[in-house]
Design a protein around this motif. Structure first.
Motif, mmCIF file in Angstrom:
data_model
loop_
_atom_site.group_PDB
_atom_site.id
_atom_site.type_symbol
_atom_site.label_atom_id
_atom_site.label_comp_id
_atom_site.label_asym_id
_atom_site.label_seq_id
_atom_site.Cartn_x
_atom_site.Cartn_y
_atom_site.Cartn_z
ATOM 1 N N PRO A 1 0.658 -1.074 0.111
ATOM 2 C CA PRO A 1 -0.004 -0.071 0.011
ATOM 3 C C PRO A 1 0.842 1.371 0.011
ATOM 4 O O PRO A 1 1.990 1.229 0.289
ATOM 5 N N SER A 2 0.109 2.402 -0.463
ATOM 6 C CA SER A 2 1.053 3.565 -0.339
ATOM 7 C C SER A 2 1.798 3.902 0.972
ATOM 8 O O SER A 2 2.878 4.461 1.011
ATOM 9 N N SER A 3 0.987 3.643 1.973
ATOM 10 C CA SER A 3 1.596 3.952 3.310
ATOM 11 C C SER A 3 3.140 3.374 3.403
ATOM 12 O O SER A 3 3.902 3.695 4.275
ATOM 13 N N VAL A 4 3.072 2.145 3.022
ATOM 14 C CA VAL A 4 4.268 1.340 3.235
ATOM 15 C C VAL A 4 5.321 2.107 2.303
ATOM 16 O O VAL A 4 6.586 2.038 2.735
ATOM 17 N N MET A 5 5.042 2.372 1.077
ATOM 18 C CA MET A 5 5.832 2.995 0.022
ATOM 19 C C MET A 5 6.352 4.312 0.628
ATOM 20 O O MET A 5 7.841 4.461 0.486
ATOM 21 N N ILE A 6 5.610 4.914 1.208
ATOM 22 C CA ILE A 6 6.066 6.131 1.947
ATOM 23 C C ILE A 6 6.801 6.134 3.343
ATOM 24 O O ILE A 6 7.862 6.708 3.378
ATOM 25 N N ASN A 7 6.382 5.340 3.940
ATOM 26 C CA ASN A 7 6.657 5.271 5.318
ATOM 27 C C ASN A 7 7.560 4.145 5.586
ATOM 28 O O ASN A 7 8.264 3.955 6.794
ATOM 29 N N GLY A 8 7.778 3.125 4.788
ATOM 30 C CA GLY A 8 8.204 1.856 5.142
ATOM 31 C C GLY A 8 7.358 0.852 6.038
ATOM 32 O O GLY A 8 6.352 1.347 6.359
ATOM 33 N N ASP A 9 7.967 -0.074 6.420
ATOM 34 C CA ASP A 9 7.263 -1.241 7.399
ATOM 35 C C ASP A 9 8.409 -1.798 8.350
ATOM 36 O O ASP A 9 9.631 -1.966 7.813
ATOM 37 N N LEU A 65 10.346 4.599 -4.351
ATOM 38 C CA LEU A 65 9.020 4.090 -3.842
ATOM 39 C C LEU A 65 8.276 5.325 -3.168
ATOM 40 O O LEU A 65 6.957 5.099 -3.383
ATOM 41 N N HIS A 66 8.959 5.990 -2.317
ATOM 42 C CA HIS A 66 8.268 7.219 -1.860
ATOM 43 C C HIS A 66 7.543 7.879 -3.018
ATOM 44 O O HIS A 66 6.277 8.185 -2.584
ATOM 45 N N ARG A 67 8.132 8.265 -4.143
ATOM 46 C CA ARG A 67 7.539 9.021 -5.114
ATOM 47 C C ARG A 67 6.149 8.306 -5.609
ATOM 48 O O ARG A 67 5.370 8.909 -5.678
ATOM 49 N N PHE A 68 6.521 7.080 -5.756
ATOM 50 C CA PHE A 68 5.210 6.186 -6.247
ATOM 51 C C PHE A 68 4.178 6.185 -5.169
ATOM 52 O O PHE A 68 2.928 6.632 -5.705
ATOM 53 N N GLY A 69 4.535 5.979 -4.234
ATOM 54 C CA GLY A 69 3.539 5.941 -3.156
ATOM 55 C C GLY A 69 2.729 7.132 -2.828
ATOM 56 O O GLY A 69 1.601 7.316 -2.470
ATOM 57 N N HIS A 70 3.543 8.368 -2.656
ATOM 58 C CA HIS A 70 2.833 9.637 -2.515
ATOM 59 C C HIS A 70 1.942 9.923 -3.763
ATOM 60 O O HIS A 70 0.793 10.604 -3.521
ATOM 61 N N ALA A 71 2.529 9.835 -5.049
ATOM 62 C CA ALA A 71 1.594 10.069 -6.131
ATOM 63 C C ALA A 71 0.267 9.375 -6.205
ATOM 64 O O ALA A 71 -0.711 9.806 -6.329
ATOM 65 N N ILE A 72 0.487 7.855 -5.859
ATOM 66 C CA ILE A 72 -0.584 6.928 -5.862
ATOM 67 C C ILE A 72 -1.731 7.447 -4.775
ATOM 68 O O ILE A 72 -3.030 7.522 -4.961
ATOM 69 N N GLN A 73 -1.120 7.830 -3.627
ATOM 70 C CA GLN A 73 -1.941 8.160 -2.378
ATOM 71 C C GLN A 73 -2.778 9.551 -2.838
ATOM 72 O O GLN A 73 -3.996 9.337 -2.389
ATOM 73 N N ASN A 74 -2.254 10.381 -3.546
ATOM 74 C CA ASN A 74 -2.905 11.714 -3.712
ATOM 75 C C ASN A 74 -3.792 11.557 -5.093
ATOM 76 O O ASN A 74 -4.345 12.660 -5.443
ATOM 77 N N CYS A 75 -3.571 10.965 -6.043
ATOM 78 C CA CYS A 75 -4.099 10.859 -7.406
ATOM 79 C C CYS A 75 -5.577 10.451 -7.155
ATOM 80 O O CYS A 75 -6.051 9.900 -6.260
ATOM 81 N N ASP A 76 -6.157 10.659 -8.443
ATOM 82 C CA ASP A 76 -7.488 10.231 -8.173
ATOM 83 C C ASP A 76 -7.800 8.558 -8.804
ATOM 84 O O ASP A 76 -8.949 8.271 -8.704
ATOM 85 N N VAL A 77 -6.881 8.263 -9.977
ATOM 86 C CA VAL A 77 -7.033 7.046 -10.732
ATOM 87 C C VAL A 77 -5.752 6.488 -10.762
ATOM 88 O O VAL A 77 -4.646 7.230 -11.067
ATOM 89 N N ILE A 78 -5.558 5.127 -10.631
ATOM 90 C CA ILE A 78 -4.404 4.661 -11.030
ATOM 91 C C ILE A 78 -4.652 3.698 -12.436
ATOM 92 O O ILE A 78 -5.427 2.890 -12.339
ATOM 93 N N ALA A 79 -3.813 4.164 -13.367
ATOM 94 C CA ALA A 79 -3.819 3.370 -14.652
ATOM 95 C C ALA A 79 -2.598 2.472 -14.869
ATOM 96 O O ALA A 79 -1.505 2.843 -14.502
ATOM 97 N N VAL A 80 -2.770 1.256 -15.209
ATOM 98 C CA VAL A 80 -1.665 0.415 -15.187
ATOM 99 C C VAL A 80 -1.487 -0.466 -16.597
ATOM 100 O O VAL A 80 -2.367 -0.755 -17.310
ATOM 101 N N ARG A 81 -0.268 -0.542 -17.143
ATOM 102 C CA ARG A 81 -0.161 -1.192 -18.441
ATOM 103 C C ARG A 81 -0.245 -2.576 -18.292
ATOM 104 O O ARG A 81 0.776 -3.225 -17.816
#
Length: 445
Positions: A149-157, A203-219
């Motif tokens: 989840p984005s929380s783990v990407m941003i803050n670790g685990d 990973l922080h970049r991805f997590g923060h962008a995912i957490q705050n965006c409106d939709v996730i598009a995946v190839r």
């Protein structure tokens, strides 16, 4: 709101051609349906992208944001291919310095949507301007899902502090899978996961962008990795929309893509690959990149006498070659690849069996997914240091391309041809994505 239901979409990918090329492919597919695309990057990057066909030139607008000056970043360095590996951090600093110019641009262009991957600050900026934002992943759902989840990407685990920790199947994956990173791979990418000092980790970049965006598009597509796409939907409380595998639609443009591959073996690895090809006795066409770019001073060379000894059954090409046309040729039985996803899509749309030797980043997870689905075979190697032998290369090639035991890989690759090369299926995914974008943009009236 745009006239006739047409969308205005801004695209802002990371400054690496391995990102920009698939982003441009998606942009072209969207533009073919009459929507307006604003493809944003720095001047040199825009100038180096494949040229558009005349029918798309009025729908895709290339927008150049001048590259900010950053100490220690070489002059004219605007993409990862222009710099050494150690200088990528300075490129990220320059990229993050584009916030104010990006704000002014978005105010001027007033798109319905803006998409990014590395610009973790962009969704917040878009929200201030009443613009919807999306995260577009060129990586598979398995890659995103593996890191949680984005929380783990941003803050670790608490359970994820060392490279060894990342070799275990993560606790949030509750379906049966063999997908896990090897130790040598985890060590290679650990700094991308954790960052270092003032460097914001990828990973922080991805997590923060995912957490705050409106939709996730995946190839990706549900037909290939439904379990991983469903996991993403569980991990992130927002829509997760696969946009298809984006098989190549334009031979001339796509011929450029592998020029930007950033995978290069070490001299020792190159020697083992070459001797493995020689030992296999199989005919081959090898596109060998001796250096990654102008900043790469570590030139690699073939073993002495290799080309003479394999003359008549092997060709080594050390300059640009049209990968897509080569893979499309009927004489090609398989593809020895690093499993970067663009190359995988190109190979599987022609039903080519995969022999896999990973080098970096997302390739390790891609490879394990392909192995699990019997679409690709990984060359055996030491899981601690990543070393492999010429015998392992030779035996893997013969297994997948010749032996009866490897028929399952050949058959599965042919089966994937109907999935990865299906234009109608790609159109369905794209149309589904565009319906969501039209329905969920802000009303600007």
């Amino acid at each position: 709101m745009a006239d006739n239901g047409k969308l205005r979409i801004a695209m802002f990918p990371w400054l690496a051609f391995g990102h920009m090329i698939p982003w441009l492919e998606l942009s072209k597919l969207i533009a073919q349906r009459g929507h307006q695309i604003f493809f944003i990057s720095t001047p040199r990057n825009i100038d180096r992208l494949p040229k558009l066909s005349p029918e798309l030139a009025s729908s895709i607008h290339f927008v150049k944001l001048p590259m900010p000056h950053v100490d220690n970043l070489p002059e004219n360095a605007e993409a990862t291919t222009d710099i050494s590996y150690e200088q990528v951090w300075y490129l990220k600093q320059a990229f993050d310095s584009l916030q104010q110019p990006m704000k002014e641009l978005l105010q001027s262009v007033a798109p319905d949507w803006v998409f990014t991957d590395f610009a973790f600050w962009l969704p917040d900026l878009a929200r201030q301007l009443r613009i919807r934002s999306g995260f577009f992943s060129i990586f598979t759902a398995a890659v995103l899902g593996y890191f949680g989840p984005s929380s783990v990407m941003i803050n670790g685990d608490d359970d994820l502090n060392t490279p060894e920790d990342y070799t275990r199947i993560p606790k949030w994956i509750r379906f049966p899978t063999t997908v896990a990173i090897c130790l040598f791979e985890a060590r290679k990418i650990f700094h991308l996961i954790k960052g270092d000092g003032s460097n914001v980790s990828d990973l922080h970049r991805f997590g923060h962008a995912i957490q705050n965006c409106d939709v996730i598009a995946v190839r990706s597509c549900m037909d290939f990795e439904p379990e991983w796409l469903n996991l993403l939907a569980e991990l992130h409380p927002k829509p997760v929309i696969p946009v298809g595998q984006l098989p190549t639609t334009d031979n001339d443009a796509e011929e450029e893509t592998d020029s930007w591959s950033e995978a290069k073996p070490s001299q020792e690895e190159l020697n083992e690959i070459a001797l493995g090809l020689e030992l296999s006795g199989l005919p081959f066409f090898w596109v060998l990149k001796k250096r990654l770019g102008p900043a790469d001073s570590d030139l690699i060379e073939l073993p002495d006498g290799f080309e003479e000894r394999t003359k008549g059954r092997g060709i080594v090409c050390t300059f640009w070659a049209p990968q897509l046309k080569i893979l499309a040729h009927g004489s090609v039985g398989g593809f020895l690849t690093h499993s970067g996803w663009s190359s995988v899509v190109e190979a599987l749309q022609f039903g080519r069996a995969l022999i896999i030797l990973t080098f970096y980043a997302d390739q390790c997870i891609n490879a394990k997914v392909l192995e699990e689905k019997k679409v690709g075979y990984l060359i055996p190697r030491n899981e601690v240091d990543g070393s492999f032998t010429s015998n392992a290369v030779a035996e893997s090639l013969k297994l997948v391309l010749v032996d009866e035991e490897g028929k399952i890989y050949r058959d599965k690759a042919q089966e994937m041809r109907g999935l990865f090369g299906d234009r109608d299926r790609q159109d369905w995914y794209l149309n589904n994505f565009l319906i969501y974008l039209k329905t969920n943009r802000f009303d600007k009236e």
